[in-house]
Design an enzyme around this catalytic site. Structure first.
Site, PDB file in Angstrom:
ATOM      1  N   CYS A 114      18.189 -43.201 -19.153  1.00  0.00           N
ATOM      2  CA  CYS A 114      18.205 -44.507 -18.556  1.00  0.00           C
ATOM      3  C   CYS A 114      19.589 -44.508 -18.095  1.00  0.00           C
ATOM      4  O   CYS A 114      20.801 -43.962 -18.498  1.00  0.00           O
ATOM      5  CB  CYS A 114      18.124 -45.777 -19.336  1.00  0.00           C
ATOM      6  N   ARG A 132      20.119 -38.863 -13.231  1.00  0.00           N
ATOM      7  CA  ARG A 132      20.108 -38.860 -14.587  1.00  0.00           C
ATOM      8  C   ARG A 132      18.555 -38.683 -15.014  1.00  0.00           C
ATOM      9  O   ARG A 132      18.205 -38.487 -16.049  1.00  0.00           O
ATOM     10  CB  ARG A 132      20.669 -40.163 -15.352  1.00  0.00           C
ATOM     11  N   TRP A 143      14.033 -44.166 -17.855  1.00  0.00           N
ATOM     12  CA  TRP A 143      13.412 -42.940 -18.172  1.00  0.00           C
ATOM     13  C   TRP A 143      12.464 -43.260 -19.616  1.00  0.00           C
ATOM     14  O   TRP A 143      13.069 -43.718 -20.586  1.00  0.00           O
ATOM     15  CB  TRP A 143      14.339 -42.018 -18.576  1.00  0.00           C
ATOM     16  N   ASN A 156      20.075 -48.756 -22.438  1.00  0.00           N
ATOM     17  CA  ASN A 156      19.965 -47.134 -22.598  1.00  0.00           C
ATOM     18  C   ASN A 156      19.990 -46.873 -24.176  1.00  0.00           C
ATOM     19  O   ASN A 156      20.841 -47.219 -24.819  1.00  0.00           O
ATOM     20  CB  ASN A 156      20.941 -46.535 -21.860  1.00  0.00           C
ATOM     21  N   GLY A 157      18.889 -46.072 -24.547  1.00  0.00           N
ATOM     22  CA  GLY A 157      18.942 -45.661 -26.057  1.00  0.00           C
ATOM     23  C   GLY A 157      17.549 -45.938 -26.649  1.00  0.00           C
ATOM     24  O   GLY A 157      16.517 -46.094 -26.037  1.00  0.00           O
ATOM     25  N   GLU A 207      17.366 -18.148 -19.831  1.00  0.00           N
ATOM     26  CA  GLU A 207      17.860 -19.187 -18.981  1.00  0.00           C
ATOM     27  C   GLU A 207      17.116 -19.128 -17.613  1.00  0.00           C
ATOM     28  O   GLU A 207      16.746 -20.136 -16.910  1.00  0.00           O
ATOM     29  CB  GLU A 207      19.536 -19.154 -18.725  1.00  0.00           C
ATOM     30  N   LYS A 267      15.108 -22.080 -15.832  1.00  0.00           N
ATOM     31  CA  LYS A 267      15.278 -22.634 -14.374  1.00  0.00           C
ATOM     32  C   LYS A 267      13.848 -22.642 -13.637  1.00  0.00           C
ATOM     33  O   LYS A 267      13.582 -23.593 -13.197  1.00  0.00           O
ATOM     34  CB  LYS A 267      16.368 -21.504 -13.599  1.00  0.00           C
ATOM     35  N   GLU A 295      11.760 -25.435 -15.043  1.00  0.00           N
ATOM     36  CA  GLU A 295      12.123 -26.832 -14.762  1.00  0.00           C
ATOM     37  C   GLU A 295      11.840 -26.990 -13.300  1.00  0.00           C
ATOM     38  O   GLU A 295      11.613 -28.401 -13.089  1.00  0.00           O
ATOM     39  CB  GLU A 295      13.452 -27.147 -15.610  1.00  0.00           C
ATOM     40  N   HIS A 344       6.145  -5.588 -29.485  1.00  0.00           N
ATOM     41  CA  HIS A 344       5.669  -5.865 -30.848  1.00  0.00           C
ATOM     42  C   HIS A 344       4.474  -7.113 -30.858  1.00  0.00           C
ATOM     43  O   HIS A 344       4.399  -8.138 -31.476  1.00  0.00           O
ATOM     44  CB  HIS A 344       6.851  -6.389 -31.629  1.00  0.00           C
ATOM     45  N   LYS A 380      18.754 -35.881 -16.621  1.00  0.00           N
ATOM     46  CA  LYS A 380      20.263 -35.082 -16.669  1.00  0.00           C
ATOM     47  C   LYS A 380      20.926 -35.028 -18.086  1.00  0.00           C
ATOM     48  O   LYS A 380      21.389 -34.055 -18.351  1.00  0.00           O
ATOM     49  CB  LYS A 380      20.893 -35.682 -15.529  1.00  0.00           C
TER      50      LYS A 380
END
Ligand code: M6R
Length: 606
Positions: A2, A27, A74, A100-101, A476, A480, A483, A499, A601
């Site tokens: 948020c 964000r 969010w 927010n939270g 990584e 990328k 996402e 394996h 973000k």
């Protein structure tokens, strides 16, 4: 996560509040809203969707008033619906709150308030706040005390901003474990979850700490302790970033802009004071146990650091993903934890650092956001200086963190006697050559990467394979492409394939192999064995490599030939190629590059 914004002025604020939440869009959000105070009290408008669409539909800018708060949500508690969007209001509508939270005890608070007759309209945890304030007001507390009493009842994490009809000249706000920053302007003041909320208007900020609340008017601000109402003397912090840095600068997307900014971010990372780097290297060596932590991309950065620390310095500093750190690691006062975080606000990483503080473990952090919670929490901080990273997908910040970790590894190598001063000089020179290599790559190879993406992005299942330092790069790189292009890619050590996972190999499963330089002979040969194993089972291999021999090989179905680079920095060139590939794959598939679905973000919740 948020985003909170607030403006208190002596002119109309709705237009700028809208700009402000647009600057916080990066964000991550699914809905948004605004409350502006006029003579009738707070007027609330909110809905789901992109900020621009909601603003148009709900006529945000027609709201007239000098004080207002706004929010990008969010979703955590309650679906993405207009009614769950913030602001939330008290029963009588005179109090409007954004948050927010996560309020972990909202269930019991809600039950208590409902018993007292409060009518809840949403499924959110946030809505308990305005009702709780209203309840304390009814009990006779003045607004400021009612606000603080309500905040003191909340468990979990919160940054809260409130406007109220009875005190229409200001904003009340408070925080615990979620960021909140006050911006100081000329005849107006601001509030934001981060600097981007008000960077267009002021460069002077006051960072609020946990347990503090503030009352902000257009010409003053007062920060006090939630526990006893005592005033807190705050330092004004200058913001070094400017608004221009947060703009796209001619690029179609922030992601591409930020990929192209990497030569500059490497230069900045190399300019960080040597003593700060040596200090961290020393801490790594002197600790009984050292760990590097982060989550998502920064976990992979930490993993790369682990490989360099082991190979350059003989220092064992296992990387542990922050979300699993506390459950899977033992640590105490003689140990050392280095956290890596772009935002400096990530819940999982902060959870580790807070527990480390409690156990008196020495901590350090490498962060990009000035004034962030992590930067203020740890014993030693290295500011990576990468400038604002707006795209949700981390690129330039991650590369800078890798450079800093490589520098730490080199200095640790000097301290452990593995690296001579002459070797050190040589290695630093190789790092210093990287910005030119990256620029050359971006200028000359972007077209090839684009074509490769157009050719291959329709394949939905990938294995991303690498050995040694190329393994964290493979991880990584896979993150990328997941996402941003929503392609399934599983990052794996190339040696691990045989394996078990090799059973999946067929003509439909694509493998992208990150091949070491030929100079790393053993690693190169072992990676080639993995390629042979895939080919022997009818698999398809795309390779990112810099080998003239491999260029002519019939083993590869597709390839990207990379510019030559010394082994110390060659994995980083592969990573930049993978970033660019993911970008072009997302563009080819028509995805929302800068704001991928479901991502935020700065992930400030559990
Ligand atoms: O702000 P942080 O670096 O602590 O964030 C950690 C992760 O949430 C972040 O790296 C995430 O994985 C990004 N989406 C990566 O592109």
């Amino acid at each position: 996560m948020c985003g909170i914004s607030g403006i208190i002025s002596n002119t109309s604020v709705s237009r700028r509040l809208l700009d402000s939440i647009q600057n916080l869009e990066y964000r991550g959000y699914d809905s948004c809203g605004m409350a502006v105070i006029n003579s009738h009290g707070p007027i609330v408008r909110k809905n789901v969707g992109h900020v621009a669409e909601v603003a148009e539909k709900e006529l945000f800018t027609s709201l007239d008033g000098h004080v207002g708060i706004a929010h990008t949500r969010w979703a955590t508690h309650g679906g993405v619906t207009p009614v769950n969007a913030h602001p939330h209001t008290s029963c009588d509508g005179t109090i409007a709150v954004v948050h927010n939270g996560i309020i972990s005890n909202y269930g019991e608070l809600k039950a208590r308030l409902m018993k007292k007759g409060h009518i809840f309209r949403s499924e959110t945890d946030t809505e308990v706040i305005p009702h709780l304030i209203e309840e304390y007001r009814k009990g006779g507390l003045p607004l400021e005390r009612a606000f603080v009493a309500a905040l003191n009842e909340l468990d979990g994490s919160f940054a809260v901003a409130m406007v109220a009809a009875e005190e229409p000249w200001g904003i009340f706000c408070g925080k615990h474990e979620s960021p909140l920053i006050i911006g100081l302007g000329q005849n107006e003041n601001y509030l934001g979850s981060d600097f981007n909320a008000f960077i267009e208007y002021t460069k002077n900020a006051v960072v609020m700490e946990d347990g503090e609340y503030a009352i902000i008017t257009h010409e003053s601000y007062a920060v006090k302790r939630m526990s006893n109402g005592e005033p807190v003397n705050k330092q004004v912090m200058p913001i070094e970033w400017d608004a221009e840095m947060s703009k796209k600068g001619g690029f179609p997307h922030y992601m591409l802009k930020e990929i192209h900014e990497q030569p500059r971010t490497v230069i900045k990372a190399l300019a960080i004071d040597e003593n700060a780097i040596i200090n961290l290297a020393r801490r790594m060596i002197e600790a009984r146990r050292a760990n590097v932590t982060g989550v998502g991309t920064t976990y992979y950065v930490a993993q790369l650091g682990q490989y360099y620390l082991a190979s350059e310095a003989g220092v064992s500093a296992p990387a542990v993903s922050a979300d699993e750190f506390l459950e899977g690691s033992a640590f105490g006062p003689e140990d050392f934890i280095l956290a890596v975080s772009q935002s400096g606000e990530t819940y999982d990483t902060l959870r580790v650092l807070r527990e480390a503080k409690r156990r008196k473990t020495r901590t350090a952090a490498m962060v990009n956001v000035i004034g962030s919670t992590m930067a203020r929490l740890v014993d030693d901080v290295v500011m990576q200086g990468s400038g604002p990273e707006i795209c949700v997908i981390s690129t330039k910040a991650a590369l800078a963190q890798m450079i800093i970790l490589i520098r730490i590894a080199i200095e640790a190598g000097v301290l452990t006697g593995r690296i001579t001063p002459a070797d050190r000089k040589q290695k630093i020179k190789q790092l210093e050559a990287l910005p030119d290599i990256i620029s050359g790559f971006l200028n000359e190879y972007s077209g090839f990467v684009h074509t490769l993406a157009q050719r291959t992005a329709h394949h939905h299942n990938w294995l991303y394979l690498g050995r040694g330092r190329y393994y964290p790069i493979a991880l990584e790189a896979a993150l990328k492409v997941k996402e941003v292009a929503y392609l399934h890619a599983e990052g794996m050590p190339a040696g691990f394939l045989k394996h078990g996972t090799i059973a999946l190999i067929d003509e439909k499963l694509k493998s992208l192999v990150f091949v070491p330089t030929e100079k790393e002979e053993e690693l190169y040969n072992m990676t080639m064995s993995s390629i042979e194993e895939i080919k022997a089972r009818g698999g398809s291999v795309t390779a990112f490599h810099s080998s003239r021999t491999l260029q002519r090989s019939k083993l590869l179905d597709d390839q990207l030939m990379l510019p030559a680079a010394p082994p110390l920095v060659a994995p980083l060139v592969s990573l930049i190629a993978a970033q660019l590939y993911s970008y072009f794959a997302a563009v080819t598939l028509g995805k929302n590059v800068d704001k991928p679905r479901a991502l935020a973000k700065s992930v400030t919740v559990a």
